[in-house]
Write a protein that holds these residues in place. Structure first.
Motif, short mmCIF file in Angstrom:
data_model
loop_
_atom_site.label_atom_id
_atom_site.label_comp_id
_atom_site.label_asym_id
_atom_site.label_seq_id
_atom_site.Cartn_x
_atom_site.Cartn_y
_atom_site.Cartn_z
N GLY A 26 0.81 -1.26 -0.01
CA GLY A 26 0.02 -0.07 0.00
C GLY A 26 0.86 1.39 0.04
O GLY A 26 0.35 2.39 -0.50
N ASN A 27 2.13 1.13 0.36
CA ASN A 27 2.89 2.37 0.45
C ASN A 27 3.29 2.74 -0.84
O ASN A 27 3.61 2.02 -1.85
CB ASN A 27 4.07 1.96 1.08
CG ASN A 27 5.39 3.46 1.49
OD1 ASN A 27 5.70 3.71 0.35
ND2 ASN A 27 5.13 3.73 2.39
N GLU A 105 -0.04 6.27 2.15
CA GLU A 105 -0.58 4.79 2.47
C GLU A 105 -1.89 4.90 1.55
O GLU A 105 -2.91 5.70 1.79
CB GLU A 105 -0.48 4.38 3.88
CG GLU A 105 0.54 4.44 4.60
CD GLU A 105 1.46 3.55 4.17
OE1 GLU A 105 0.90 2.23 3.51
OE2 GLU A 105 2.79 3.39 4.40
N GLU A 106 -1.90 3.72 0.67
CA GLU A 106 -3.12 3.70 -0.24
C GLU A 106 -4.37 3.62 0.72
O GLU A 106 -5.39 4.37 0.29
CB GLU A 106 -2.95 2.47 -1.01
CG GLU A 106 -3.96 2.47 -2.29
CD GLU A 106 -3.64 1.05 -3.16
OE1 GLU A 106 -2.80 0.22 -2.34
OE2 GLU A 106 -4.29 0.94 -4.28
N GLU A 107 -4.42 2.88 1.47
CA GLU A 107 -5.58 2.59 2.39
C GLU A 107 -6.13 3.93 3.10
O GLU A 107 -7.22 4.17 3.13
CB GLU A 107 -5.20 1.38 3.33
CG GLU A 107 -5.42 0.04 2.87
CD GLU A 107 -5.02 -0.95 4.08
OE1 GLU A 107 -4.70 -0.33 5.10
OE2 GLU A 107 -4.93 -2.10 3.62
N GLU A 108 -5.24 4.73 3.58
CA GLU A 108 -5.68 6.04 4.38
C GLU A 108 -5.98 7.00 3.24
O GLU A 108 -7.17 7.69 3.73
CB GLU A 108 -4.50 6.71 5.12
CG GLU A 108 -3.96 5.68 6.22
CD GLU A 108 -2.65 5.99 7.08
OE1 GLU A 108 -2.47 7.14 6.78
OE2 GLU A 108 -2.06 5.22 7.40
N ILE A 109 -5.50 7.09 2.12
CA ILE A 109 -5.82 7.91 1.08
C ILE A 109 -7.25 7.64 0.49
O ILE A 109 -8.30 8.43 0.53
CB ILE A 109 -4.99 8.02 0.00
CG1 ILE A 109 -3.47 8.30 0.31
CG2 ILE A 109 -5.61 8.78 -1.36
CD1 ILE A 109 -2.53 8.24 -0.63
N TRP B 160 -4.51 11.66 -6.65
CA TRP B 160 -4.63 10.37 -6.60
C TRP B 160 -4.89 9.48 -7.73
O TRP B 160 -4.31 8.33 -8.12
CB TRP B 160 -5.53 10.00 -5.30
CG TRP B 160 -5.76 8.62 -4.91
CD1 TRP B 160 -6.94 7.96 -4.88
CD2 TRP B 160 -4.81 7.67 -4.84
NE1 TRP B 160 -6.66 6.81 -4.54
CE2 TRP B 160 -5.45 6.33 -4.36
CE3 TRP B 160 -3.33 7.65 -4.75
CZ2 TRP B 160 -4.61 5.28 -4.23
CZ3 TRP B 160 -2.72 6.46 -4.36
CH2 TRP B 160 -3.35 5.22 -4.02
N GLU C 85 7.02 2.04 6.26
CA GLU C 85 5.73 1.52 5.59
C GLU C 85 4.60 0.94 6.47
O GLU C 85 5.23 0.27 7.39
CB GLU C 85 6.09 0.49 4.63
CG GLU C 85 4.98 0.04 3.67
CD GLU C 85 5.40 -1.48 2.91
OE1 GLU C 85 6.74 -1.75 3.16
OE2 GLU C 85 4.60 -1.68 2.27
N HIS C 86 3.69 1.34 6.39
CA HIS C 86 2.80 0.77 7.35
C HIS C 86 2.18 -0.70 6.76
O HIS C 86 2.06 -1.01 5.87
CB HIS C 86 1.38 1.78 7.41
CG HIS C 86 1.56 3.05 7.95
ND1 HIS C 86 0.42 3.77 8.38
CD2 HIS C 86 2.56 3.72 7.92
CE1 HIS C 86 1.10 4.91 8.87
NE2 HIS C 86 2.42 5.05 8.78
N THR C 88 0.14 -3.53 5.73
CA THR C 88 -1.51 -3.37 4.98
C THR C 88 -2.44 -4.50 5.91
O THR C 88 -2.03 -5.49 6.39
CB THR C 88 -1.14 -3.95 3.46
OG1 THR C 88 -0.45 -5.22 3.57
CG2 THR C 88 -0.98 -2.82 2.68
N ARG C 89 -3.81 -3.93 5.85
CA ARG C 89 -4.38 -4.90 6.58
C ARG C 89 -5.13 -6.29 5.87
O ARG C 89 -5.42 -7.01 6.21
CB ARG C 89 -5.74 -3.84 7.20
CG ARG C 89 -5.44 -3.35 8.27
CD ARG C 89 -6.15 -2.08 8.76
NE ARG C 89 -5.68 -0.94 8.16
CZ ARG C 89 -6.35 0.27 8.27
NH1 ARG C 89 -7.68 0.33 8.37
NH2 ARG C 89 -5.55 1.35 7.84
N HIS C 90 -5.60 -5.75 4.38
CA HIS C 90 -6.19 -6.96 3.63
C HIS C 90 -5.36 -7.83 3.53
O HIS C 90 -4.05 -7.60 3.20
CB HIS C 90 -7.03 -6.24 2.43
CG HIS C 90 -6.27 -5.46 1.64
ND1 HIS C 90 -5.40 -6.10 0.52
CD2 HIS C 90 -5.70 -4.31 1.58
CE1 HIS C 90 -4.78 -5.44 -0.16
NE2 HIS C 90 -4.95 -4.17 0.52
#
Lengths: 137, 502, 351
Positions: A26-27, A105-109, B160, C85-86, C88-90
Motif C-alpha cells: 500500500g505504500n 499509504e493507499e488505504e488511508e488515502i 491520486w 511503511e505501514h 497492510t490490513r487486507h
C-alpha cells in the motif's frame, strides 16, 4: 535446457516479485520500487536474448567476427530512459499526494476520499491556496 | 514537401512543444498551440486525401529501408485516426484559455500547453508509426504527459487519480514491451509489416501465443476495457475540463486503434480469431462492459463521473463490433470511434463550461441550469441524444451499423442486448435533463449566465458535427468501410500465405 | 574457451540469484530507507549483469540511472514523506492470483524460446546482421550500438529525448513553486552556518567537480568508439551539478545556475535534435537522413551523429537538473510551510 532458459525463468520470477509489490503493497514509494524491479526484469530479458555464444560487446574490433546483437541494447537504452522518466513523475506525484493527504499509504488515502465523497466542496490543494489558508490561520 | 507529410504530422506538434517553453507569454502560447494543432489538422486532411486516392504511404525515417530503420506507414485506418485526433484537439483548444484560467493557477499555463502538445504528439506518433517499438516510445510520451495533465486538476483527488493511472498505465506499457520483446525474439524484427509476414511461420509456438496475450492485455489496460477500467473514471472526473474533453475523445481511441492494428495487421485475423477463443472473450467482456458501466453511470452524482462511465460503456460497443471480426463489424467499430469522439468532446466541453460558470459539476448543482445556460444545456441534450443513438445524430449511425453487423451473422440475441444497453443510456441522460429543465434554479445560482463565447463556439461546432455526420453519413462510412476492407484484405492474404506454407 | 564459458555462466547464475535475493528482501523490508538502498544495489548488480551479457552501453546507463539518479530521487522523496511503511490490513489474495496467472503464462511462453546464446536464434539471423556487417561502411562508427541508436533508429532516440523532456516538464508542472525574493536571504544564513561543518567535504568535492564534468565531456565525445554517448554524458554532467547543490545548498546553487536558462537549454536540446532532421529534409533527404548533410555520406553520418548526441546531452543534463532542483525546492518550500502541512494532515486524521 535448464541453462538455456535459466535467465528467462529468473526474469519471470523477478517480474512477478515486482508485480506483487505493485499490487499488494500500500505504500506509494514501495509501489514505485516494485515498478522499477518489474521494468528492470524486462531489461534483463531483452539483454539476455541479445547474448550470443562466443560473442563480444558490439564495438567493432579487428579480428572479431562474433558480436552480440546490438538492437536489443538500443531498445533497452531507450527503455531505461523511459523508466527513469516515469519514476521521476511518479515521485513528484507522491510528494504532492503527501502534501494534500498527509499520508502516502493507499488505504488511508482511499479512506479520506470515501469520507469526502459526498461533500460538494473541492479539496483544493494548490500551493497558492495553501498560502492563502496560511494567512487566515 | 508533400512527400514528407507523414513525418511532419508528428514533428510539427513535437517541435512546437519546446518552442512553447521559449515563448513564455501565455496568450501567445495559446494562440501558437492552436495554430500548430490547426496545421496538424490540415496535414491530416491532406494525408487522408492522398491515402484515399493513391493508397498506403510509406515514409522511411533516416532514409533506411523498413526492417532496419523505422518507417511510417499511413494507410486508410491510421489516416482516419490522425484526422480524428488532430480535429478534436484543434476544436477543444479554442476553449482552452478561458477554461484553464479558472482551473489552473497562472504560473502553470505555459507548462499546460507544452504538456498538451506533447500528449498530442505521443498519440499521433503511436498512430502513424509502422514500427512496434516506436509505438512503445510514443505511448510513453503521451502517457507521461497525460499523468501530469490530469494531476493539474484542482481537486486533490486528481493527484491520486493520476497516480493510479500512472501505475496502471506503466504496467500496461511494460506488458506491451514484454509482448514486443517476445515477438522480436521469435522473428528478429520490429517492423509491423515484416512481423506480419514472419509471424505465421512461428504462429504455433507458445512464445507467440504469450506475446499476443501480453500485447493485448497491455493495450486493454490503456484502453480501460472492462474489467481493467478502474483507473479511468477518477482520472476523467478530476482532470481539468479541457484535458478531459481532449482525452475522452482521443486517448481511448488510440488504444482501440492499437488493438485493431495488432490483431488484424500484425498477428493476422487467422491467428487472432481462429486459433484463440478471443471472439467469445471480447464479445462477453464488451457486453458486460456496456451493462455494468451504464448501470454504474446511472448512480453517479458527479456528471463528469457519469459520462466517464458512459465512455467505458461506449468502449464496450466498440469491442463488440471488433469481436464480430467481419468487415461490417469493424466498420461499425471505426464509425463508433469517430462518432464517440464527437459526442464526448462536445459533452465534456459543455461540462467544462458549466464548471467555468458554477465551479462544480455535481448533478445537484445542475438544477434549473436549462434556463440559465440554455445553449450549453441544449448541447448536452443533443450530445446525450447522440449517446443514446437517436436518429439524425451520429450515435444512431454507428449503432445501426453495429446492429446490422450482428444481424448479418445471425446473432439476434446480442443485437437485442445492444438495444437494451441504449435504454440504460436514456436513463442516465434523462437524469441530467430532469435536473436542468424540470427543477427550479438554486438560489446560489441567481447570477449564473450563459457560458462565454469561447466555449460556445467549439461546443456548437462539435454539436453541429454530431448532427451533420448523423445526416450526411458519407464521409465517415466511406472511410471506415474502406479502412476495414483494406484490413481484411491484408488478413485474408495472410491466410493464403499460411495455406501455401502448409 | 570451454572454461571461460563455464566461469561466465557461473557469474551469470550468481548475479541473477543475488537479484532475486534482493528483490525478496525488498518485499519484506518495512524501512523505506533500506528498501531504496537495496533498490540502488539492485540497479548496480543488474548493471554488472549487463556487462557479463556484453551490453556495455546498457550497463553504463543502468549504473548511472538505476543506481544513481533514481536512488537519489527516492531518497529525497523519503525525507519528505517519512521512512516507514505501514502494514497492510487486507490479505493480498488478488495480488497472488494476478502474479501466479501472469507468471504461469510467461513460464509457459518460455518453453519455445531460443536458448541463451544460441547462434541460430531468429534475432541473430534477421535484421541484426546488417547492423554488424554493414554499419562500418554505411555509418562509419565502430560502436554498433551508437550507429543503430543514432542513425538507423534515430527516431526512437528522438522519442526518448522527448520522453525525458516530458518528464522534466511534468515534474515542473507538479512541483514548481512561485518564489519570492525576500525568502532567499533567510535561507542563506541557515545554509552558511550549516556548511561550516562540512568544510573538508566541500573542499574535496569542489576539486572533484571539474573532473566529473571533464569526464562527462569525454563520454559525450567518445560515444562513437566506446560505450557512452549523449545520455550517459548528460547524467554525469548533471550529477556534478547535483553534488554542488548537495554541498553548497540550494539557494547558492540557484545563484550559479539560472532556472529559466536551464529550462531553455532543455527545450533547445530537443529543438536542436529535431533541427538536424529538418535540415536533412531541406537538403532533399528524408527526416534524419544524415547522408545529405555533407557531400560525403560517411562524413554526413558522422556530423549527424555528433550533432544529435549534443542535443541528447543538453536535454538530459538540464532535465536531470530541473528534476533535482524542483524536488529540492519543494522540500525547502515544505519546510517553510511546515506547520501548515502538519495541520492539514492532523485535520484529515481528525475527520
Amino acid at each position: 535446457m535448464i541453462m538455456g532458459l535459466f535467465n528467462d525463468w529468473v526474469v519471470v520470477v523477478l517480474m512477478m516479485i515486482g508485480l506483487y509489490i505493485i499490487i499488494a503493497h500500500g505504500n506509494l514509494i514501495k509501489k514505485i520500487v516494485g515498478l522499477t524491479i518489474f521494468q528492470t526484469s524486462v531489461f534483463i530479458f531483452y539483454i539476455s536474448m541479445a547474448k550470443i555464444d562466443g560473442g563480444t560487446a558490439p564495438i567493432l574490433v579487428d579480428g572479431v567476427t562474433q558480436y552480440s546483437n546490438p538492437l536489443p541494447h538500443v531498445l533497452i537504452l531507450t527503455a531505461i530512459v523511459v523508466g527513469i522518466a516515469t519514476t521521476a513523475v511518479a515521485l513528484a506525484l507522491i510528494v504532492r499526494i503527501k502534501e494534500a493527504y498527509g499520508t502516502i499509504e493507499e488505504e488511508e488515502i482511499q479512506e479520506q476520499d470515501s469520507q469526502h465523497k459526498d461533500s460538494h466542496k473541492l479539496n483544493i490543494h494548490n500551493s497558492s491556496e495553501i498560502n492563502r489558508d496560511k494567512k487566515e490561520c | 514537401m508533400l512527400v514528407h507529410l507523414p513525418v511532419l504530422q508528428v514533428i510539427v506538434p513535437l517541435m512546437a512543444a519546446p518552442l512553447c517553453l521559449i515563448l513564455k507569454r501565455v496568450q501567445l502560447v495559446w494562440l501558437f498551440t492552436l495554430l500548430v494543432s490547426g496545421i496538424a489538422f490540415l496535414i491530416s486532411v491532406l494525408l487522408l486525401q492522398q491515402v484515399m486516392s493513391s493508397g498506403t504511404i510509406i515514409y522511411e525515417l533516416g532514409g533506411w529501408e523498413a526492417p532496419w530503420g523505422i518507417e511510417y506507414r499511413i494507410d486508410k485506418l491510421n489516416a482516419f485516426l490522425l484526422l480524428i485526433i488532430t480535429g478534436i484537439s484543434t476544436v477543444v483548444l479554442f476553449a482552452a484559455q478561458t477554461s484553464i484560467e479558472k482551473e489552473i493557477s497562472q504560473d502553470k499555463h505555459t507548462v499546460f500547453y507544452v504538456l498538451y502538445l506533447l500528449s498530442l504528439t505521443g498519440m499521433l506518433g503511436i498512430v502513424a508509426t509502422g514500427d512496434a517499438f516506436n509505438v512503445f516510445v510514443f505511448l510513453e510520451i503521451s502517457s507521461l504527459s497525460a499523468y501530469a495533465l490530469i494531476a493539474l486538476g484542482k481537486d486533490r483527488r486528481a493527484l491520486w487519480a493520476a497516480y493510479q493511472y500512472l501505475i496502471m498505465g506503466t504496467i500496461g506499457a511494460t506488458f506491451i514491451l514484454i509482448g514486443i520483446g517476445l515477438m522480436y525474439q521469435m522473428t528478429g524484427t520490429l517492423n509491423m509489416e515484416d512481423l506480419s509476414q514472419r509471424l505465421p511461420e512461428v504462429a504455433q509456438t507458445r512464445t507467440v501465443f504469450t506475446a499476443y496475450a501480453f500485447v493485448i492485455v497491455g493495450i486493454c489496460l490503456k484502453l480501460a476495457m472492462f474489467p481493467l477500467h478502474l483507473w479511468l473514471p477518477n482520472a476523467y472526473a478530476y482532470a481539468p475540463s479541457i484535458v478531459t474533453a481532449f482525452f475522452a475523445a482521443t486517448a481511448t481511441k488510440v488504444a482501440i486503434y492499437l488493438l485493431i492494428r495488432f490483431t488484424f495487421s500484425v498477428f493476422g485475423l487467422s491467428f487472432s480469431f481462429t486459433t484463440l477463443p478471443l471472439q467469445i472473450i471480447f464479445m462477453a467482456l464488451g457486453m458486460l462492459g456496456i451493462f455494468v458501466a451504464s448501470t454504474t453511470a446511472i448512480y453517479q452524482t458527479n456528471v463528469k463521473h457519469l459520462f466517464a462511465y458512459s465512455s467505458i460503456a461506449q468502449i464496450g460497443y466498440m469491442i463488440v463490433g471488433f469481436s464480430i471480426s467481419s468487415v461490417a463489424g469493424l466498420t461499425a467499430t471505426l464509425l463508433h470511434l469517430f462518432n464517440h469522439a464527437l459526442m464526448k468532446s462536445a459533452l465534456f466541453l459543455a461540462l467544462g463550461a458549466v464548471m467555468y460558470r458554477i465551479g462544480s459539476v455535481q448533478l445537484s448543482q445542475f438544477q434549473g441550469l436549462g434556463r440559465q445556460m440554455p445553449l450549453t444545456m441544449a448541447a448536452i441534450v443533443i450530445g446525450g441524444l447522440s449517446l443514446i443513438g437517436v436518429p439524425l445524430t451520429v450515435g444512431f449511425v454507428s449503432k445501426w451499423y453495429l446492429l446490422m453487423a450482428l444481424i448479418e451473422n445471425g446473432w439476434w440475441p446480442l443485437a437485442v442486448l445492444v438495444l437494451l444497453g441504449s435504454l440504460l443510456a436514456i436513463v442516465y441522460v434523462w437524469r441530467i435533463v430532469e435536473m436542468a429543465y424540470f427543477k427550479p434554479s438554486l438560489a446560489t445560482h441567481a447570477n449564473v449566465k450563459e457560458a462565454p463565447i469561447s466555449f460556445l463556439i467549439p461546443i456548437w461546432i462539435l454539436v453541429f458535427a454530431n448532427i451533420y455526420f448523423g445526416i450526411d453519413t458519407r464521409l465517415g462510412v466511406q472511410v471506415a468501410q474502406a479502412a476495414s476492407e483494406s484490413l481484411f484484405a491484408v488478413s485474408v492474404s495472410d491466410i493464403t500465405i499460411i495455406e501455401d506454407s502448409l | 574457451m570451454k572454461r571461460g564459458e563455464l566461469i561466465e555462466s557461473l557469474i551469470n547464475i550468481v548475479l541473477l540469484s543475488l537479484l532475486v535475493g534482493i528483490a525478496i528482501a525488498i518485499v519484506c523490508m518495512k524501512d523505506l530507507f533500506a528498501v531504496v538502498m537495496l533498490a540502488g544495489i539492485y540497479g548496480l548488480i543488474s548493471a554488472s549483469f549487463f556487462v557479463v551479457m556484453d551490453a556495455v552501453d546498457v550497463a553504463f546507463t543502468e549504473a548511472s540511472v538505476g543506481a544513481g539518479i533514481s536512488t537519489l530521487l527516492m531518497l529525497v522523496v523519503i525525507t519528505m514523506t517519512g521512512r516507514t511503511e505501514h502494514p497492510t490490513r487486507h490479505k493480498p489474495l488478488l495480488a497472488i492470483f494476478v502474479v501466479v496467472v501472469t507468471g504461469g503464462l510467461l513460464i509457459y511462453g518460455t518453453f519455445d524460446m531460443p536458448y541463451l546464446g544460441a547462434i541460430d536464434a531468429p534475432i541473430h539471423t534477421h535484421v541484426a546482421p546488417r547492423y554488424i556487417n554493414e554499419s562500418m561502411q554505411e555509418v562509419g562508427v565502430p560502436n554498433i550500438v551508437t550507429a543503430v541508436l543514432a542513425s538507423y533508429r534515430a527516431f526512437d532516440t528522438f522519442g526518448e529525448v522527448v520522453v525525458i523532456f516530458t518528464a522534466g516538464i511534468g515534474v515542473l508542472a507538479l512541483l514548481s513553486v512561485v518564489r519570492r525574493r525576500d525568502e532567499d536571504s533567510v535561507i542563506d544564513s541557515i545554509n552558511d552556518s550549516m556548511h561550516e561543518q562540512h568544510l573538508i567535504l566541500r573542499i574535496v568535492s569542489k576539486m572533484m567537480i571539474p573532473f566529473i564534468m571533464l569526464f562527462a565531456l569525454y563520454v559525450q565525445f567518445h560515444g562513437d568508439y566506446g560505450p557512452g554517448g549523449g545520455f550517459q554524458a548528460g547524467v554525469i554532467f548533471a550529477s556534478a551539478i547535483i553534488l554542488y547543490v548537495l554541498l553548497f545548498g540550494l539557494s547558492t546553487a540557484r545563484k550559479v545556475i539560472n532556472q529559466t536558462l536551464i529550462q531553455l537549454i532543455a527545450a533547445f536540446g530537443v529543438l536542436f535534435y529535431g533541427c538536424v532532421g529538418l535540415v536533412s529534409l531541406l537538403n532533399g533527404g528524408n527526416f534524419f537522413d544524415y547522408n545529405v548533410l555533407s557531400s560525403d555520406p560517411i562524413a554526413g553520418q558522422h556530423l549527424g551523429i555528433l550533432l544529435i548526441e549534443w542535443g541528447v546531452g543538453c536535454t538530459v543534463a538540464s532535465v536531470m537538473i530541473i528534476i533535482f532542483f524542483n524536488f529540492a525546492g519543494r522540500k525547502e518550500f515544505q519546510q517553510r510551510n511546515g506547520n501548515l502541512i502538519d495541520n492539514i494532515s492532523k485535520k484529515n486524521k481528525g475527520i
